[in-house]
Design an enzyme around this catalytic site. Structure first.
Site, PDB file in Angstrom:
ATOM      1  N   ASP A 103       0.843  -1.200   0.000  1.00 36.66           N
ATOM      2  CA  ASP A 103       0.000   0.000   0.000  1.00 36.66           C
ATOM      3  C   ASP A 103       0.877   1.249   0.000  1.00 36.66           C
ATOM      4  O   ASP A 103       2.051   1.207   0.398  1.00 36.66           O
ATOM      5  CB  ASP A 103      -0.888   0.032   1.257  1.00 36.66           C
ATOM      6  CG  ASP A 103      -1.884  -1.113   1.267  1.00 36.66           C
ATOM      7  OD1 ASP A 103      -2.173  -1.653   0.193  1.00 36.66           O
ATOM      8  OD2 ASP A 103      -2.361  -1.447   2.371  1.00 36.66           O
TER       9      ASP A 103
HETATM   10  N1  URA Z   1      -1.366  -5.892   3.991  1.00 35.77           N
HETATM   11  C1  URA Z   1      -1.854  -4.628   3.948  1.00 35.77           C
HETATM   12  O1  URA Z   1      -2.905  -4.338   4.508  1.00 35.77           O
HETATM   13  N2  URA Z   1      -1.139  -3.695   3.280  1.00 35.77           N
HETATM   14  C2  URA Z   1       0.034  -3.952   2.670  1.00 35.77           C
HETATM   15  O2  URA Z   1       0.642  -3.048   2.089  1.00 35.77           O
HETATM   16  C3  URA Z   1       0.525  -5.265   2.740  1.00 35.77           C
HETATM   17  C4  URA Z   1      -0.180  -6.222   3.393  1.00 35.77           C
END
Ligand code: URA
Length: 233
Positions: A103
């Site tokens: 993310d």
């Molecule tokens: N899980 C999440 O919620 N975000 C990420 O970036 C990776 C795993």
């Protein structure tokens, strides 16, 4: 393959630097100076020396990036926040892409490669490749941790059993074997908590290099590539 491409693929030169160096007579193939950048060589057998250095042909490149916050894991040219913007131009001629997604606000270990087949295998749900994330969260109790570890029913899937190690109610590490969209944030939300910060510290047997500051990258070592290939089953 063309001699200038061989030099660029070796990682030491951009394609235009390679062309200039070849025309200047700085490159020898099997002991003979070759001044034509478009000369064809067999990358598997040729011995190429440039400025006194013997170059090996690197078929694929593997980089470890310490992803900073406020960057995206896309390859889109127009995306000014793409992690690809953190790499120097020598990589722009190769089809490099992030191996998986983090993310925009997640930091830490992100591999970048042009080895599509291995990346595909590592990311395949069948492979259950392990990833560990260090997190801070709104306080969770033992019950919530047990639920997280046992598997959480989310709207579109049930998370596989995983390992959670809490250092206190707001800090810990979680190791999962899948990588669904927003997975860890959604798992914590489902047990009444929220993830506040998330940093990936391992991926497929590799550990984030503590010597890499956020935004820095380096090539994987041969040993690290060997570890990846073991997970590439
Ligand atoms: N899980 C999440 O919620 N975000 C990420 O970036 C990776 C795993």
């Amino acid at each position: 393959m063309r001699l200038d491409k061989f030099l660029a693929d070796s990682g030491y030169y951009t394609r235009s630097e390679a062309g200039r160096l070849i025309r200047r007579g700085g490159v020898a193939v099997n002991g003979t100076v070759v001044k034509d950048p478009s000369a064809k060589i067999d990358e598997n057998t040729a011995s190429v020396t440039a400025e006194g250095r013997t170059l090996g042909y690197m078929k694929f490149r593997w980089l470890m990036l310490n992803k900073p916050e406020d960057t995206t894991s896309t390859t889109e040219e127009g995306d000014s926040k793409s992690v690809m913007k953190l790499l120097p131009p020598e990589f722009s001629g190769r089809d490099m892409f992030p191996c998986g997604r983090l993310d925009i606000d997640t930091t830490g270990l992100l591999l970048i490669t042009d080895d599509g087949q291995t990346a595909h295998n590592l990311l395949s749900p069948k492979h259950h490749c392990e990833k560990t994330y260090r997190f801070t969260c709104l306080p969770v109790d033992e019950d919530a941790v047990a639920k997280l570890e046992g598997g959480i029913e989310l709207s579109d899937f049930t998370s596989r059993p995983c390992k959670v190690n809490m250092t206190d109610p707001e800090h810990g590490e979680i190791t999962v074997t899948e990588g669904k969209y927003h997975q860890i944030k959604r798992m914590f939300h489902a047990v009444g908590s929220e993830i506040l910060t998330l940093e990936r510290i391992t991926f497929a047997g590799l550990e984030l290099d503590p010597g890499l500051a956020r935004g820095e990258w380096r090539e994987l070592t041969d040993d690290e590539i060997a570890v990846l290939m073991k997970h590439n089953g």
